[in-house]
Design a protein around this motif. Sequence first.
Motif, PDB file in Angstrom:
ATOM      1  N   THR A  84       0.813  -1.213   0.000  1.00  0.00           N
ATOM      2  CA  THR A  84       0.000   0.000   0.000  1.00  0.00           C
ATOM      3  C   THR A  84       0.851   1.269   0.000  1.00  0.00           C
ATOM      4  O   THR A  84       0.495   2.266  -0.645  1.00  0.00           O
ATOM      5  N   LEU A  85       1.969   1.272   0.729  1.00  0.00           N
ATOM      6  CA  LEU A  85       2.760   2.490   0.886  1.00  0.00           C
ATOM      7  C   LEU A  85       3.170   3.127  -0.442  1.00  0.00           C
ATOM      8  O   LEU A  85       2.938   4.321  -0.654  1.00  0.00           O
ATOM      9  N   PRO A  86       3.791   2.387  -1.371  1.00  0.00           N
ATOM     10  CA  PRO A  86       4.165   3.036  -2.634  1.00  0.00           C
ATOM     11  C   PRO A  86       2.959   3.447  -3.478  1.00  0.00           C
ATOM     12  O   PRO A  86       3.033   4.445  -4.195  1.00  0.00           O
ATOM     13  N   VAL A  87       1.877   2.677  -3.402  1.00  0.00           N
ATOM     14  CA  VAL A  87       0.668   3.069  -4.146  1.00  0.00           C
ATOM     15  C   VAL A  87       0.135   4.389  -3.603  1.00  0.00           C
ATOM     16  O   VAL A  87      -0.252   5.285  -4.368  1.00  0.00           O
ATOM     17  N   PHE A  88       0.110   4.514  -2.292  1.00  0.00           N
ATOM     18  CA  PHE A  88      -0.332   5.753  -1.662  1.00  0.00           C
ATOM     19  C   PHE A  88       0.547   6.918  -2.110  1.00  0.00           C
ATOM     20  O   PHE A  88       0.058   8.012  -2.432  1.00  0.00           O
ATOM     21  N   GLY A  89       1.845   6.691  -2.141  1.00  0.00           N
ATOM     22  CA  GLY A  89       2.765   7.735  -2.578  1.00  0.00           C
ATOM     23  C   GLY A  89       2.513   8.169  -4.009  1.00  0.00           C
ATOM     24  O   GLY A  89       2.528   9.374  -4.319  1.00  0.00           O
ATOM     25  N   SER A  90       2.255   7.222  -4.889  1.00  0.00           N
ATOM     26  CA  SER A  90       2.030   7.571  -6.289  1.00  0.00           C
ATOM     27  C   SER A  90       0.755   8.378  -6.464  1.00  0.00           C
ATOM     28  O   SER A  90       0.702   9.315  -7.274  1.00  0.00           O
ATOM     29  N   HIS A  91      -0.289   8.063  -5.682  1.00  0.00           N
ATOM     30  CA  HIS A  91      -1.537   8.815  -5.788  1.00  0.00           C
ATOM     31  C   HIS A  91      -1.374  10.232  -5.237  1.00  0.00           C
ATOM     32  O   HIS A  91      -1.925  11.187  -5.809  1.00  0.00           O
TER      33      HIS A  91
ATOM     34  N   GLN B 252      -7.479   8.683   0.407  1.00  0.00           N
ATOM     35  CA  GLN B 252      -6.358   8.196  -0.391  1.00  0.00           C
ATOM     36  C   GLN B 252      -5.730   6.929   0.206  1.00  0.00           C
ATOM     37  O   GLN B 252      -5.297   6.044  -0.531  1.00  0.00           O
ATOM     38  N   ALA B 253      -5.675   6.836   1.536  1.00  0.00           N
ATOM     39  CA  ALA B 253      -5.068   5.655   2.166  1.00  0.00           C
ATOM     40  C   ALA B 253      -5.889   4.390   1.919  1.00  0.00           C
ATOM     41  O   ALA B 253      -5.341   3.386   1.454  1.00  0.00           O
ATOM     42  N   PRO B 254      -7.196   4.355   2.208  1.00  0.00           N
ATOM     43  CA  PRO B 254      -7.956   3.136   1.915  1.00  0.00           C
ATOM     44  C   PRO B 254      -8.041   2.833   0.429  1.00  0.00           C
ATOM     45  O   PRO B 254      -8.108   1.659   0.044  1.00  0.00           O
ATOM     46  N   PHE B 255      -8.013   3.869  -0.426  1.00  0.00           N
ATOM     47  CA  PHE B 255      -8.029   3.579  -1.857  1.00  0.00           C
ATOM     48  C   PHE B 255      -6.732   2.901  -2.289  1.00  0.00           C
ATOM     49  O   PHE B 255      -6.742   1.962  -3.086  1.00  0.00           O
ATOM     50  N   ALA B 256      -5.592   3.368  -1.765  1.00  0.00           N
ATOM     51  CA  ALA B 256      -4.322   2.703  -2.048  1.00  0.00           C
ATOM     52  C   ALA B 256      -4.343   1.266  -1.541  1.00  0.00           C
ATOM     53  O   ALA B 256      -3.846   0.344  -2.193  1.00  0.00           O
ATOM     54  N   LEU B 257      -4.945   1.067  -0.362  1.00  0.00           N
ATOM     55  CA  LEU B 257      -5.075  -0.288   0.174  1.00  0.00           C
ATOM     56  C   LEU B 257      -5.940  -1.153  -0.747  1.00  0.00           C
ATOM     57  O   LEU B 257      -5.661  -2.347  -0.924  1.00  0.00           O
ATOM     58  N   SER B 258      -6.976  -0.574  -1.342  1.00  0.00           N
ATOM     59  CA  SER B 258      -7.832  -1.359  -2.238  1.00  0.00           C
ATOM     60  C   SER B 258      -7.062  -1.837  -3.456  1.00  0.00           C
ATOM     61  O   SER B 258      -7.272  -2.953  -3.944  1.00  0.00           O
ATOM     62  N   VAL B 259      -6.147  -1.000  -3.970  1.00  0.00           N
ATOM     63  CA  VAL B 259      -5.314  -1.401  -5.102  1.00  0.00           C
ATOM     64  C   VAL B 259      -4.392  -2.541  -4.693  1.00  0.00           C
ATOM     65  O   VAL B 259      -4.246  -3.548  -5.405  1.00  0.00           O
ATOM     66  N   ALA B 260      -3.750  -2.393  -3.519  1.00  0.00           N
ATOM     67  CA  ALA B 260      -2.857  -3.446  -3.027  1.00  0.00           C
ATOM     68  C   ALA B 260      -3.618  -4.743  -2.795  1.00  0.00           C
ATOM     69  O   ALA B 260      -3.123  -5.832  -3.111  1.00  0.00           O
ATOM     70  N   THR B 261      -4.816  -4.646  -2.258  1.00  0.00           N
ATOM     71  CA  THR B 261      -5.628  -5.838  -2.004  1.00  0.00           C
ATOM     72  C   THR B 261      -6.008  -6.532  -3.304  1.00  0.00           C
ATOM     73  O   THR B 261      -5.967  -7.761  -3.403  1.00  0.00           O
ATOM     74  N   SER B 262      -6.389  -5.744  -4.299  1.00  0.00           N
ATOM     75  CA  SER B 262      -6.759  -6.317  -5.596  1.00  0.00           C
ATOM     76  C   SER B 262      -5.605  -7.101  -6.190  1.00  0.00           C
ATOM     77  O   SER B 262      -5.791  -8.206  -6.721  1.00  0.00           O
ATOM     78  N   VAL B 263      -4.389  -6.553  -6.082  1.00  0.00           N
ATOM     79  CA  VAL B 263      -3.222  -7.243  -6.628  1.00  0.00           C
ATOM     80  C   VAL B 263      -2.911  -8.497  -5.827  1.00  0.00           C
ATOM     81  O   VAL B 263      -2.689  -9.577  -6.395  1.00  0.00           O
TER      82      VAL B 263
END
Length: 575
Positions: A126-133, A393-404
Amino acid sequence: MHYAAPSSLPSDYAILSRYAGHNGDAHEDDSDAEERERDSLLPPEDEERPGRRSSLPPPFIRPLNPTIAPISARDKSLGPVPTENTPLLNPLVPRIEEEVDAPGHDSETTLSRRVWEEIKILVKYTLPVFGSHVLEYSLVVASVISIGHLSTTALAAATLGSMTASVTGLSIVQGFASALDTMLPSAWTSSEPKLVGLWAQRMAVVMAACLIPILFVWFNAESILLFLKQEPEVAHLAGIYLKWTSIGLPAYMFNSISRRYFQSQGLFTVPTRIIMVVAPINAVLNYFLVWGPKPFSLGFIGAPIATAISFNLISIASIIYGVFFVPRTAWYPISRRSFTSLGILVQLGLSGAAQVCSEWWSWELVGLAASLLGPAALATQSVLLVSASTTFQAPFALSVATSVRVGNLLGEENAKRAGIAANSSLLVTLAIASIASTMFMIFRKSWGHLFNDDPAVVELVASILPLVALFQVFDGLGATTGGILRARGKQFTGAMLNLSGYYLIGIPFGLWLAFKRDMGLAGLWIGLTVSLVFVATIGAYLCLGADWEREVEKVRVRLAADKRAEQRAGAQQHV
């Protein structure tokens, strides 16, 4: 991804700007301010199937390099070891390097230990996804700041153009791209990792077709906005804004694909590294093209041009990174197969677009309703919207990580771990939401001062923030369950949830409270809270009760169909 989408930011800043003008020197007119399971994912054995708001990651997080593990080393929970009669025979299976995926690991650990392991993996993803968003947010913020210092009319035009771009284009692109959340992660950990590249190419074909109607709308935006009774000067500038923004639209589409291409392989830091380089370049471009020396200064059009250039730079950097710095295990040679099996992507993409657009558009509708309640309510709506968007932004980044993560485990045929990962993501969401809720409650009386010092706005913000604090839990759960549904290929279910939750329940209820019961802005936010409670509760129920063995079977059958298609294509080339 709905109201926190980057494209929503200009409207937030413009609302505050116009409110300030109303109380100061500007004197602007404020009135201008499944259970259908998608059976297409289960092709018959003898048939080939064609296919919400929009902290930097620690620099020491190293890329999750893909590795190749012998199939004999797979965990027993992944299913039977293939034999010479197995359709998907391949001696090498790509893996994302995680110690918990070692053979026999699950049999030696307790359930609580496995949950904790998945939580750590999800946080790491999640951390890098959050950073990119967050960095992508900065691209639009720089544009807003540049235009905002030109004039109120220019900012209003940029707001209108950005909202039009979001509603008619960017939300549709993100919705179609969500189909890759289903296809790519499971393909990467299957016996055919090159399907990742093939599905990415197919999505590029689908996206190219989507370009035509979107560009038609954007190039005729001025006439459309005039028909909708917008001010002529604002409509003219908004049309110009969209025409120059269109330069970056193909790159925006490509970036939505390339980001998922990297993330499905566990390379979460790649998009973050790229945008870390482009973000400061974007800020410099905005300065020079809007306010710089005369040879460079272009005024109003400089901001959309700077953003378009930045999107193209991200695309170029992604291509360079993919060609020279990433193993080509996932790449598929471009061929006629890139133009086949598009049906499944269109089906998933349409459902995904309905899911994303229904959410984005609902918040635009609430903003429009808030504009009818007066300048103080409009400014308060902006403060609350920006606040809720930021925490989302944090839970949305987590949703991307979870999907992967869930998709990878489905591709490995590890049904038990997929279920644990999905359920663990809900626990992480609750932890994140509790932090945001606590922050809003502690600082609710002073929160409004971060945006505006008008006593009426500060007081109204303080009165509604408890509602915002309450729905943090449900907003986060809605995002995370959406990621799980995408991993399972149930975008249609997510779309139906959003449509029913927002348009049949929450928004009508909120409008009734706001205008019939005279509850004002608080009534609108009560309606939004009801929407989020409905979507999150039903979504969590669907995810907690999922049959993960069936999900693994769906992936297995889909990959088998691709394998047979590959064999037929190879046979035809040989002949």
